[in-house]
Scaffold this active site. Structure first.
Site, mmCIF file in Angstrom:
data_model
loop_
_atom_site.group_PDB
_atom_site.id
_atom_site.type_symbol
_atom_site.label_atom_id
_atom_site.label_comp_id
_atom_site.label_asym_id
_atom_site.label_seq_id
_atom_site.Cartn_x
_atom_site.Cartn_y
_atom_site.Cartn_z
ATOM 1 N N ASP A 180 0.864 -1.186 0.000
ATOM 2 C CA ASP A 180 0.000 0.000 0.000
ATOM 3 C C ASP A 180 0.896 1.229 0.000
ATOM 4 O O ASP A 180 2.124 1.110 -0.078
ATOM 5 C CB ASP A 180 -0.956 -0.020 1.213
ATOM 6 N N HIS A 253 -2.966 3.140 -4.545
ATOM 7 C CA HIS A 253 -2.328 2.735 -3.286
ATOM 8 C C HIS A 253 -0.923 2.175 -3.542
ATOM 9 O O HIS A 253 -0.550 1.122 -3.034
ATOM 10 C CB HIS A 253 -3.193 1.697 -2.562
ATOM 11 N N GLU A 316 -9.815 2.624 -5.277
ATOM 12 C CA GLU A 316 -9.413 3.982 -4.944
ATOM 13 C C GLU A 316 -8.198 4.486 -5.739
ATOM 14 O O GLU A 316 -7.188 4.881 -5.169
ATOM 15 C CB GLU A 316 -9.115 4.066 -3.437
HETATM 16 C C1 TNX Z 1 -10.884 1.842 2.093
HETATM 17 S S1 TNX Z 1 -11.556 -1.002 1.399
HETATM 18 C C2 TNX Z 1 -9.798 1.183 1.576
HETATM 19 C C3 TNX Z 1 -8.572 1.037 2.391
HETATM 20 C C4 TNX Z 1 -8.713 1.713 3.719
HETATM 21 C C5 TNX Z 1 -10.099 1.448 4.267
HETATM 22 C C6 TNX Z 1 -10.333 1.956 5.643
HETATM 23 C C7 TNX Z 1 -10.610 -0.618 0.286
HETATM 24 C C8 TNX Z 1 -10.629 -1.486 -0.846
HETATM 25 N N1 TNX Z 1 -9.849 0.487 0.400
HETATM 26 O O1 TNX Z 1 -7.464 1.503 1.673
HETATM 27 O O2 TNX Z 1 -7.737 1.230 4.570
HETATM 28 O O3 TNX Z 1 -11.048 2.039 3.415
HETATM 29 O O4 TNX Z 1 -11.557 1.524 6.165
#
Ligand code: TNX
Length: 749
Positions: A180, A253, A316
Site C-alpha cells: 500500500d 495505493h 481507490e
Molecule cells: C478503504 S476497502 C480502503 C482502504 C482503507 C479502508 C479503511 C478498500 C478497498 N480500500 O485503503 O484502509 O477504506 O476503512
C-alpha cells in the site's frame, strides 16, 4: 497392562442425565443432539490411522498446552478415532469413545476444532466432553479475514497468531494485504528497492487523520517479509487448512512502490513512502513499462502462493495523473480507449490475461467493475453489496465484504473508552445481521457468491493486542453467518458468547473486546424531552447510574427497566452520566446537554444512509453532541447532495439561534456542505424562508455553526446543500460527497 485397559482406566463415564442440551460451539454446528452423560478424560489416546498426521499433532498440542491433558498416538485400541466417509462435512459421535468422520482433511480439522470447544476442564486435572452427536458442514466456501500489514506491520509470529485464531473458528481464507502507500512488505528479488526503500517510512501521522492540525511522529517505521518467511507463513496456514491470498495493490495505493521506482509513475517525481493515510493521486502509470514491472512482480508472487486466487487491489485509484499524462493518453489512443475508467479496465485486463496464462485467478475490489469487468476476474464487494450483485449477475465469482457489516476497523462500541478508530459504527449485532446473498440476486446467480470476509485495515491498529481487540468477538458473528446454514437468533448467539466463548477466548489469551458488556445507553423520546435507559447483554444485568446535575449528585441502582428523564430547558445544562455494570467492571460515560429542542420530532425528507443511521432522527436531538474524531454512532450520514428534514417544535416558537455541526473529513469523502436554508411554517402547508446562508462565509468552531435566525414557526424545514460531485483533485473526486450531521440545537426567544 494392555493399551486398551489403560484407556478404560483413564476414561470413564458419568452416566448423569443432567446434560446441558445447549451447544455453545461457534460456529453453531448444523445439527447437535445432546446425549445423557459426560466423557471424562484424564489422558487421551488417539488412533492415528486414516488421518493426516498434522491434524493429530494439532489436536495434541492444543489439548496439552491449553488444558494440560496428556495424549498418546495409538492404533485401533485408542479412544479417539478418525474415520473416512463419503458425504460432505464432518460427523462427530462422543460417547464412550470419540469418533470423528470426515470426507476431506479440512473437515477433520474443523471437527477437531469443534471438539476443542466442547472441552470443559475439571479441577481434578481432567477434562470432560459431553456425549453428543454432531453433523456439520459449512455454508460458504470462502470464510475470510483480511489483514493490512502495510499501514502497520505485523511480524511473522504475529501473523501466525492471527492465523491460529482463525483456525479455531473455522475461517479458511487469509487475505494478506501486502502493499500500500505506507509500505511494501514482500521481498521481490528482481526489484530489491521495493523493500530497501519501499518498506520504510520516515514519519507516521498520529491521532486521527481528520485532526486539525495534523501531527506526525518522525520515526522510521517499517518492515517486510523475506520470501522464505512468506513461504513459512503460507505453509503454517496450509497446516491449518487456510489458503493465503496475497494482495499486490494496483494501480492505486502504490506510493511505496513509486518511492522505490519513481519512473513507474506518470510524473517521474521522487516522492517518499507515505506517512499519512488516505487516497493519493500518484498511482502507477498505465504505460507498458509499468505493466511489465508488475507482471514480473506477480511472477515471483505466484511462486510463493499456491492458492489459485491473486488479489490485485484495484480500489481507490484517482485518475488525475492519467488524465494529464502523455504516456497514458498514448495507451488510450493506441487501444481505442475512451476514458480513464476504461483505461483502468484495460490495465486490469492485462493482469488478468497474465495471471490466467499462469493458471491463476484474479480477484479485485469492486472498482474493477468500472470501465468493464475483465473476463476472468472475481470481485470483492466492499462499497456495499451492489458491486457483488452486478458481478454475480454476469456470472463472475464474488466475495462479499461490505463496509456495512465487514469493516472491523470501525468502532464496535459507543462509549468514550473505545480506542481511537477510523470512524463508522459496527457493533457485534450488526455484524451478525450480515447476509452475503442479498435478495436481489436470482437463485441461479447466488452460486457465484463464494462467501464473505471481514477486513482489518490497520491505519488505527498499531499492535497485535489492538488487532485482537478489533477482531474478536466480531469475527465470531461473521463466522456464524459464513458457516451455519441456520445461524439462529442474535439473542442465542449472544448467550453462547457470554456463556462460554469469552472463556474460550481467554483460554487462548485473546485480547477480545468487552464492548458488549459496557452499559449501553438507550435514549428515547418522551413528552417534553428524552428518557435515558441502560442495558447490557444479559436480561438481569444491573447497573449503577451516577449523574451530576449542577451541584446535585444522584446515585441509583438501575436495571434495564429503569430510566431517567431529561427535559427541555431554556438554559442549556450539561449533565455528566456514568453507568457502571459492576458485575463486569465496565462503565460508560456520556455528556448530555439539555436544550429547548431536546427530543423534538424530526421527519426526514431525505433519510440517512442505513449504514450511518444509529438511532434515527433522535440522534440529532438526543443531547449528545457528535464529537471529534468522528465516532460513527454519534453522527448521521447522508450520501445525497441535498439533505432535507422537517423539525417539529411542537408549539409555535420565536426563533433566536440555530446551532448545527458538520463533519469535514475529506479522506473519507465527507465534505462540509455549502449552503443551509431554513424555512418556517405553522402547518407544513406554506413555507416562508427564514434564512439562507452560504456556510463558507461563516466561521465555525470544530465544524459547528452558530447561526442567528429570526421568525415565528412551529415547523422548520431545513435544506442542506452539498456539492453534486466531488471535484477533480479532491479525495473521492467524481463521487457524491457525504454529509454528516450532528446535534441540532435551537434557541427560542
Ligand atoms: C478503504 S476497502 C480502503 C482502504 C482503507 C479502508 C479503511 C478498500 C478497498 N480500500 O485503503 O484502509 O477504506 O476503512
Amino acid at each position: 497392562m494392555t493399551r486398551k485397559l489403560y484407556t478404560i482406566v483413564f476414561a470413564f463415564v458419568f452416566a448423569t442425565n443432567v446434560v446441558n442440551s445447549q451447544c455453545d460451539v461457534i460456529p453453531t454446528p448444523n445439527r447437535y443432539v445432546a446425549g445423557a452423560g459426560l466423557l471424562n478424560i484424564a489422558y487421551l489416546s488417539i488412533d492415528t490411522n486414516n488421518v493426516d498426521s498434522k491434524i493429530v499433532e494439532y489436536l495434541i498440542s492444543n489439548l496439552e498446552t491449553q488444558w494440560g491433558v496428556g495424549c498418546s498416538k495409538e492404533g485401533e485400541n485408542a479412544m479417539f478415532h478418525f474415520v473416512n466417509k463419503s458425504n460432505p462435512g464432518y460427523q462427530l459421535k462422543i460417547h464412550s469413545e470419540i469418533v470423528l468422520e470426515f470426507n476431506e482433511d479440512a473437515m477433520a480439522f474443523a471437527g477437531v476444532n469443534t471438539i476443542l470447544q466442547l472441552v470443559d476442564k475439571q479441577s481434578s486435572g481432567r477434562i470432560v466432553v459431553p456425549f453428543c452427536t454432531i453433523e456439520d458442514s459449512p455454508r460458504f466456501e470462502w470464510r475470510g479475514l483480511h489483514l493490512d500489514v502495510s499501514r502497520h506491520f505485523f511480524t511473522v509470529e504475529e501473523v501466525k497468531r492471527f492465523i491460529d485464531l482463525m483456525a479455531l473458528y473455522k475461517f479458511n481464507k487469509f487475505h494478506w494485504h501486502l502493499t500500500d502507500d505506507q509500505g511494501w512488505r514482500i521481498e521481490i528479488k528482481k526489484f530489491p528497492l521495493l523493500t530497501e526503500v519501499g518498506a520504510f517510512r520516515d514519519s507516521t501521522v498520529i491521532g486521527h487523520y481528520g485532526d486539525k492540525p495534523r501531527k506526525y511522529e518522525h520515526i522510521k517505521y517499517g518492515g517486510y517479509y523475506t520470501q522464505e518467511q512468506i513461504r513459512e507463513v503460507v505453509s503454517y496456514a496450509a497446516d491449518r487448512y487456510i489458503a493465503v491470498i496475497p494482495e499486490i495493490e494496483m494501480p492505486g495505493h502504490s506510493r511505496a512502490a513509486l518511492a522505490a521506482y519513481p519512473h513507474l509513475s506518470c510524473t517521474g517525481d521522487t516522492l517518499p513512502v507515505e506517512g499519512l493515510w488516505g487516497i493519493f493521486d500518484d498511482i502507477y502509470c498505465s504505460k507498458l513499462e509499468t505493466i511489465s514491472f508488475l507482471q514480473d512482480v506477480l511472477l515471483e508472487v505466484i511462486e510463493l502462493f499456491p492458492y489459485e486466487y491473486v488479489h490485485i487491489g484495484g480500489d481507490e485509484a484517482p485518475k488525475t495523473r492519467w488524465n494529464n499524462c502523455s504516456n497514458c493518453q498514448k495507451v488510450m489512443y493506441d487501444n481505442g480507449i475512451h476514458d480513464a475508467h476504461e483505461l483502468q479496465s484495460y490495465f486490469i485486463q492485462q493482469m488478468d490475461a497474465f495471471l490466467t496464462s499462469k493458471g491463476k485467478k484474479i480477484i479485485g475490489w469492486d472498482e474493477i467493475l468500472e470501465g468493464g469487468l475483465s473476463p476472468n476476474a472475481a470481485v470483492m464487494s466492499w462499497r456495499g453489496q451492489e458491486g457483488g450483485i452486478e458481478a454475480a449477475s454476469h456470472q463472475h465469482e464474488v466475495v462479499m465484504s461490505p463496509t456495512t457489516y465487514c469493516y472491523f476497523d470501525y468502532y464496535q462500541g459507543t462509549g468514550r473508552k473505545e480506542p481511537l478508530a477510523i470512524g463508522g459504527y459496527l457493533p457485534l449485532e450488526k455484524v451478525f445481521q450480515f447476509n452475503p446473498v442479498p435478495v436481489e440476486l436470482s437463485e441461479e446467480n447466488q452460486k457465484y457468491v463464494l462467501g464473505g470476509q471481514a477486513n482489518l485495515w490497520t491505519e488505527y491498529i498499531p499492535s497485535m493486542q489492538h488487532l485482537e481487540y478489533m477482531t474478536y468477538p466480531r469475527a465470531l458473528a461473521l463466522i456464524q453467518t459464513l458457516w451455519c446454514k441456520d445461524k439462529g437468533s442474535y439473542e442465542d448467539f449472544l448467550q453462547h458468547i457470554v456463556n462460554s466463548q469469552e472463556e474460550y477466548l481467554e483460554r487462548y489469551r485473546v485480547n477480545y473486546s468487552r464492548s458488549i458488556h459496557a452499559p449501553q445507553v438507550n435514549i428515547s423520546r418522551i413528552k417534553g424531552g428524552i428518557s435515558v435507559g441502560v442495558s447490557g447483554p444479559m436480561e438481569n444485568d444491573e447497573f449503577k447510574a451516577l449523574s451530576q446535575i449542577g451541584e446535585i449528585s444522584d446515585e441509583q441502582l438501575f436495571t434495564r427497566k429503569d430510566s431517567l428523564s431529561v427535559l427541555r430547558t431554556k438554559n442549556p445544562q450539561k449533565i455528566e452520566f456514568k453507568f457502571i455494570n459492576f458485575k463486569k467492571g465496565t462503565e460508560t460515560d456520556a455528556t448530555l446537554e439539555t436544550s429547548q429542542n431536546l427530543g423534538i420530532p424530526i421527519e426526514f425528507i431525505t433519510p440517512p444512509h442505513p449504514k450511518y443511521n444509529h438511532n434515527g432522527s433522535l440522534n440529532l436531538v438526543d443531547g449528545i453532541t457528535g464529537s471529534l474524531p468522528w465516532k460513527g454512532s454519534e453522527w448521521l450520514g447522508f450520501n445525497v447532495s441535498q439533505v432535507q428534514m422537517i423539525l417539529d417544535l411542537e408549539t409555535k416558537q420565536k426563533l433566536k439561534m440555530f446551532d448545527i455541526g458538520f463533519l469535514d473529513l475529506n479522506g473519507s469523502w465527507i465534505y462540509q456542505p455549502n449552503k443551509i436554508k431554513i424555512e418556517g411554517s405553522k402547518s407544513k402547508g406554506v413555507w416562508k424562508v427564514l434564512l439562507e446562508v452560504d456556510l463558507s462565509a461563516l466561521s465555525s468552531e470544530n465544524g459547528r455553526f452558530l447561526i442567528p435566525v429570526n421568525g415565528k414557526s412551529r415547523y422548520l424545514r431545513i435544506t442542506i446543500d452539498n456539492l453534486d460531485v466531488i471535484p477533480e483533485g479532491k479525495d473521492g473526486a467524481g463521487n457524491t460527497p457525504w454529509t454528516f450531521i450532528d446535534e441540532i440545537k435551537l434557541k427560542y426567544k
